[in-house]
Design a protein around this motif. Sequence first.
Motif: not given
Lengths: 178, 361
Positions: B198, B200-201, B203, B207-208
């Motif tokens: 976790t 930051g993805h 976008n 998301h995890n």
Amino acid sequence: MSNTLNVVLAGFGGQGLLFAGKLIAYCGLIEDRHVSWLPSYGPEMRGGTANCSVCLSDEPIGSPLVLNPDALIAMNQPSIDKFAPVVTDGGVIVADMTLIGSVPEAPQATTIQLPATQMAEDAGFKQLANIICAGRLWAETHFCEEETLFKAMEKCVPARKAQMLELNKQALHIGMNA
Amino acid sequence: MSEKVLMKGNEALAESAIRAGCRFFFGYPITPQTELAAYMAKRMPKVGGTYLQAESEIAAINMVYGASAAGARAMTSSSSPGVSLKGEGISYMSGSDLPGVIINVQRGGPGLGGIQPSQSDYWQATRAMGHGDHRLVVFAPATVQEMADLIYDAFDVADKYRTPVMILADGMLGQMMEPVELREAISPEDLPAKDWTTEGHKNKRPHNIVNSLYLTAEDLEDLNVERYQRYKQIEETEQRAETFLAEDADIVLVAFGATSRICRSAVRAARDEGIKAGLIRPITLWPFPEEAIRATLPTAKAYLTVEMNMGQMVDDVRLVVNGAHPVDFYGRTGGVIPTPDEVLGKIREIAADLDSAKGDE
């Protein structure tokens, strides 16, 4: 029997016995032997005796805790009282007589009495009685090559303390010739 | 490989953790592990890592949780009473499938106990390091070199199975200096990527979530069952032990960590007297090296477990031996280190028993 030397160095905290132990351990390391160094870190450090166990051996070391030393460096009365009787047959005791009033009977071992702290003070470095004792022990037992002893000292004294290295080497010589 | 240097076990653990890619260390001082945290405080900033002395052991393990959730190799260390405090956080890590390394440099207990070496946290480490259905991989080094080496394995196993891993040392190993050859340093950037973190993805992916709260009983059961399949795989592939003269031994000693060194001396002395003794040294305590012990069942006549506690690992030995041979125990507790002579005395007793049993046949 394998070639093994088990050493106890004991005295008050601050006398540099852990450092002297490290010096002996590095001698073993340089000669590619098995080596261990174990300090006491218990409550006794805060009272009478600070000590450390050093083992040099040609075989892997089982217990690093030395109960019956082949060699003892004792730098106060409680230390010599505690460890002199348990030194092995044919063992060596180096006793700093500046700080020890009476040496207990230890007929099984050779006891070398020298006023190490006084000798260190006379030479102008009273903190190096530990190294004088280590030098004397070397003279008696030749636990490593002479050259190794000085190489080990170079490993033990940090490079930024170059002037200390010279003094430590002098202290070794004093002990070796005492 | 580098030149051999003399290092304390505690320092070797710290230096090797950094070399294994650990960049986050959270700790709290306690004898006899304090040199580990002190070393980290000195070294970690120099490699761009984070050293933080937490306000408590509980805070420290939860910081490990956080750093691990963000994908980093993170570690904490303590000694027995402090490790008890970490139990909650370790359980949360297991429940959230988070890797991480926890060091326990054991001292005598229970309670505040003493500060001398002990192995009395065996049950805690292998059975109940926190609440809930979970296990912890536990490594038990016996030399300073092995302490330096096993840190790499601890982080690798933790990442591979997404589980917390413990290194169970003791005050003797932590405080002693031995020659150690440090391994090559691994850069954290070169470690295998993790797709579950976790951090930051942007976008670019769904998301995890890292979490251990599951209010639907069936969901939680499914997760626990899945996790136990991983544990089964660990039991099948990660067992480790060293054997010393055990192949033809009548009396097989089982001992780990510091005690195994003392037993090795005792075994040698027993052999000199003509007693066929041997040693099995578990390197993993969980998974317990059942295979190594089982391999000696056809030849052994008796087992002797030696520990610095009142008898804990002996249960695991008895489970494997399963009544096929007698399993005896010798231990010292409270911080007292057994001597090779004491262990040899016990070996002699067992040898005499075996001889008289033979005479009765």
